[in-house]
Design an enzyme around this catalytic site. Structure first.
Site, PDB file in Angstrom:
ATOM      1  N   ASP A  53       5.537  -7.898   0.739  1.00  0.00           N
ATOM      2  CA  ASP A  53       4.725  -6.779   1.232  1.00  0.00           C
ATOM      3  C   ASP A  53       4.288  -5.918   0.048  1.00  0.00           C
ATOM      4  O   ASP A  53       5.099  -5.223  -0.561  1.00  0.00           O
ATOM      5  CB  ASP A  53       5.541  -5.929   2.210  1.00  0.00           C
ATOM      6  CG  ASP A  53       4.693  -4.831   2.836  1.00  0.00           C
ATOM      7  OD1 ASP A  53       4.029  -5.110   3.854  1.00  0.00           O
ATOM      8  OD2 ASP A  53       4.660  -3.713   2.289  1.00  0.00           O
ATOM      9  N   TYR A  58       0.060   0.298  -4.624  1.00  0.00           N
ATOM     10  CA  TYR A  58       1.264   0.088  -5.437  1.00  0.00           C
ATOM     11  C   TYR A  58       0.911  -0.367  -6.860  1.00  0.00           C
ATOM     12  O   TYR A  58       1.771  -0.332  -7.743  1.00  0.00           O
ATOM     13  CB  TYR A  58       2.207  -0.957  -4.807  1.00  0.00           C
ATOM     14  CG  TYR A  58       2.617  -0.698  -3.376  1.00  0.00           C
ATOM     15  CD1 TYR A  58       2.436   0.552  -2.775  1.00  0.00           C
ATOM     16  CD2 TYR A  58       3.182  -1.705  -2.603  1.00  0.00           C
ATOM     17  CE1 TYR A  58       2.798   0.771  -1.448  1.00  0.00           C
ATOM     18  CE2 TYR A  58       3.560  -1.487  -1.279  1.00  0.00           C
ATOM     19  CZ  TYR A  58       3.352  -0.243  -0.708  1.00  0.00           C
ATOM     20  OH  TYR A  58       3.709  -0.030   0.604  1.00  0.00           O
ATOM     21  N   LYS A  83      -2.697  -4.025   1.519  1.00  0.00           N
ATOM     22  CA  LYS A  83      -3.199  -2.909   2.331  1.00  0.00           C
ATOM     23  C   LYS A  83      -4.363  -2.220   1.650  1.00  0.00           C
ATOM     24  O   LYS A  83      -4.386  -2.091   0.414  1.00  0.00           O
ATOM     25  CB  LYS A  83      -2.080  -1.879   2.574  1.00  0.00           C
ATOM     26  CG  LYS A  83      -0.739  -2.496   2.958  1.00  0.00           C
ATOM     27  CD  LYS A  83       0.321  -1.476   3.295  1.00  0.00           C
ATOM     28  CE  LYS A  83       1.682  -2.136   3.436  1.00  0.00           C
ATOM     29  NZ  LYS A  83       2.433  -2.279   2.171  1.00  0.00           N
ATOM     30  N   HIS A 114      -3.918   1.133   5.449  1.00  0.00           N
ATOM     31  CA  HIS A 114      -2.641   1.718   5.017  1.00  0.00           C
ATOM     32  C   HIS A 114      -2.298   2.995   5.797  1.00  0.00           C
ATOM     33  O   HIS A 114      -1.151   3.196   6.183  1.00  0.00           O
ATOM     34  CB  HIS A 114      -2.712   1.999   3.509  1.00  0.00           C
ATOM     35  CG  HIS A 114      -1.398   1.987   2.812  1.00  0.00           C
ATOM     36  ND1 HIS A 114      -1.231   1.485   1.535  1.00  0.00           N
ATOM     37  CD2 HIS A 114      -0.173   2.424   3.193  1.00  0.00           C
ATOM     38  CE1 HIS A 114       0.040   1.621   1.174  1.00  0.00           C
ATOM     39  NE2 HIS A 114       0.704   2.192   2.162  1.00  0.00           N
TER      40      HIS A 114
HETATM   41  P1  NAD Z   1      13.760   1.115   1.331  1.00  0.00           P
HETATM   42  O1  NAD Z   1      14.212   1.790   2.558  1.00  0.00           O
HETATM   43  O2  NAD Z   1      13.620  -0.366   1.296  1.00  0.00           O
HETATM   44  O3  NAD Z   1      14.746   1.619   0.202  1.00  0.00           O
HETATM   45  C1  NAD Z   1      14.682   1.123  -1.084  1.00  0.00           C
HETATM   46  C2  NAD Z   1      15.830   1.707  -1.882  1.00  0.00           C
HETATM   47  O4  NAD Z   1      17.082   1.356  -1.278  1.00  0.00           O
HETATM   48  C3  NAD Z   1      15.893   1.087  -3.275  1.00  0.00           C
HETATM   49  O5  NAD Z   1      15.174   1.861  -4.171  1.00  0.00           O
HETATM   50  C4  NAD Z   1      17.349   1.062  -3.589  1.00  0.00           C
HETATM   51  O6  NAD Z   1      17.692   2.254  -4.255  1.00  0.00           O
HETATM   52  C5  NAD Z   1      18.022   1.060  -2.265  1.00  0.00           C
HETATM   53  N1  NAD Z   1      18.633  -0.266  -1.991  1.00  0.00           N
HETATM   54  C6  NAD Z   1      17.993  -1.451  -1.782  1.00  0.00           C
HETATM   55  N2  NAD Z   1      18.880  -2.418  -1.535  1.00  0.00           N
HETATM   56  C7  NAD Z   1      20.109  -1.857  -1.584  1.00  0.00           C
HETATM   57  C8  NAD Z   1      21.410  -2.362  -1.400  1.00  0.00           C
HETATM   58  N3  NAD Z   1      21.626  -3.643  -1.105  1.00  0.00           N
HETATM   59  N4  NAD Z   1      22.445  -1.488  -1.533  1.00  0.00           N
HETATM   60  C9  NAD Z   1      22.248  -0.188  -1.812  1.00  0.00           C
HETATM   61  N5  NAD Z   1      21.022   0.352  -1.998  1.00  0.00           N
HETATM   62  C10 NAD Z   1      19.959  -0.484  -1.883  1.00  0.00           C
HETATM   63  O7  NAD Z   1      12.375   1.829   0.896  1.00  0.00           O
HETATM   64  P2  NAD Z   1      10.908   1.369   0.553  1.00  0.00           P
HETATM   65  O8  NAD Z   1      10.846   0.507  -0.636  1.00  0.00           O
HETATM   66  O9  NAD Z   1      10.101   2.600   0.500  1.00  0.00           O
HETATM   67  O10 NAD Z   1      10.463   0.536   1.828  1.00  0.00           O
HETATM   68  C11 NAD Z   1      10.422  -0.889   1.853  1.00  0.00           C
HETATM   69  C12 NAD Z   1       9.010  -1.396   1.746  1.00  0.00           C
HETATM   70  O11 NAD Z   1       8.204  -0.858   2.798  1.00  0.00           O
HETATM   71  C13 NAD Z   1       8.268  -0.939   0.489  1.00  0.00           C
HETATM   72  O12 NAD Z   1       8.700  -1.588  -0.674  1.00  0.00           O
HETATM   73  C14 NAD Z   1       6.846  -1.234   0.891  1.00  0.00           C
HETATM   74  O13 NAD Z   1       6.588  -2.611   0.804  1.00  0.00           O
HETATM   75  C15 NAD Z   1       6.846  -0.759   2.335  1.00  0.00           C
HETATM   76  N6  NAD Z   1       6.391   0.642   2.493  1.00  0.00           N
HETATM   77  C16 NAD Z   1       5.237   0.862   3.192  1.00  0.00           C
HETATM   78  C17 NAD Z   1       4.757   2.147   3.389  1.00  0.00           C
HETATM   79  C18 NAD Z   1       3.509   2.365   4.181  1.00  0.00           C
HETATM   80  O14 NAD Z   1       2.991   3.494   4.223  1.00  0.00           O
HETATM   81  N7  NAD Z   1       2.978   1.351   4.816  1.00  0.00           N
HETATM   82  C19 NAD Z   1       5.457   3.247   2.861  1.00  0.00           C
HETATM   83  C20 NAD Z   1       6.635   3.002   2.151  1.00  0.00           C
HETATM   84  C21 NAD Z   1       7.099   1.700   1.996  1.00  0.00           C
END
Ligand code: NAD
Length: 284
Positions: A53, A58, A83, A114
């Site tokens: 994704d 990004y 997106k 988005h």
């Molecule tokens: P997330 O909830 O996946 O959190 C990521 C954070 O969690 C990492 O930085 C890390 O610190 C921690 N983490 C990951 N694995 C872990 C583990 N096993 N143990 C402990 N900590 C851990 O947040 P995200 O990246 O914002 O969301 C996931 C994906 O969603 C994004 O990468 C993106 O692709 C998408 N996204 C989309 C939008 C949108 O507006 N459409 C907005 C934000 C994110």
């Protein structure tokens, strides 16, 4: 409850309303630097992920494409989402072609608006273009992100075409129950962004999560990912650490009980649980 771990079993594929299928668990790359994205995605593909994704916003579509090319995997085995960013609602076709060029791909499996940016007032026109993109084969499936039920109703009424997915903020403190009910009744698949709460609150330290982790001998992150999968959402946790990338995919050897799921359900704070922007205020 079995302790047996079958890490070779992968995620289910969810059938979308257009007949295409998407792996329920993927890898998200938000805030991964452009120059480290290829390595992170490479690690994810090696670990078994087949759904990535990304987004124009990004700035790392190129790294995603490089990792796919370097993996040697057939293109059709990897599901790639990108997106359209908010400042490109006026010229979505040029923006899509730039994204495909950056990724070095002929098509995206899924392309999303988005954010709706309702004050800009262009999302219906953009949706009409997305329908054309799908017909032209530039994208296989089309959907939206951060759309509230009112935005979904607007585009469905205007075009008769229902988005395949709505990708929204969704985690135990913010469970989007109204949106999920709406999506279920319209056969729209819900994708959870920020599935681990983006580190913005101590989700991984909450009692129901920690107790389930101890009961199954897994990590709190694995419990939360499992909660998403068992509740039927598509999700793609992000990490840049190889150990976490692998751990987050190793979630097919245990199952949460109904009581454990209910304990995590009870963490919902309703609208107060929202950590990100509200869809009606996010504009370019
Ligand atoms: P997330 O909830 O996946 O959190 C990521 C954070 O969690 C990492 O930085 C890390 O610190 C921690 N983490 C990951 N694995 C872990 C583990 N096993 N143990 C402990 N900590 C851990 O947040 P995200 O990246 O914002 O969301 C996931 C994906 O969603 C994004 O990468 C993106 O692709 C998408 N996204 C989309 C939008 C949108 O507006 N459409 C907005 C934000 C994110």
């Amino acid at each position: 409850m079995s302790d047996h771990r079958d890490i070779h079993k992968g995620p289910e594929r969810i059938e979308l309303n257009d007949g295409n299928t998407i792996p329920q668990l993927g890898f998200g790359v938000y805030k991964i630097d452009a120059d480290t994205t290829a390595a992170a995605v490479g690690t994810a593909l090696e670990a078994g992920y087949r759904h990535i994704d990304t987004a124009a916003f990004y700035g790392n579509e190129r790294g995603v494409g490089e990792a796919i090319a370097a993996s040697g995997l057939p293109r059709e085995e990897i599901f790639v989402t990108s997106k359209l960013w908010n400042d490109r609602h006026g010229d979505p076709e040029a923006a899509l072609r730039e994204s495909l060029d950056a990724a070095g791909l002929d098509y995206f499996d899924l392309y999303l608006i988005h954010w709706p940016c309702p004050k800009q007032g262009l999302f219906v026109d953009v949706w009409k273009k997305f329908i054309d993109f799908r017909e032209a084969g530039l994208v296989r499936s089309i959907g939206v992100s951060n759309f509230l039920p009112e935005h979904l109703t607007t585009i469905i009424d205007a075009t008769g075409v229902t988005p395949a997915v709505d990708q929204v903020e969704l985690h135990p403190a913010f469970q989007e129950r109204e949106l999920r009910d709406f999506a279920l009744s319209h056969h729209i698949a819900v994708e959870a962004w920020g599935p681990l709460g983006q580190g913005k609150y101590d989700l991984l330290g909450t009692r129901p999560v920690v107790e389930a982790a101890e009961a199954h001998g897994v990590s709190p992150a694995q419990v939360v990912i499992r909660w998403h999968l068992q509740r039927g959402t598509i999700t793609f946790p992000k990490s840049t650490q190889a150990a976490h990338i692998r751990e987050n995919f190793d979630v097919f050897g245990f199952e949460l009980t109904d009581a454990e799921l209910a304990g995590i359900d009870a963490l919902d704070e309703g609208e107060d649980g929202r950590r990100g922007s509200h869809p009606n205020v996010m504009e370019p």
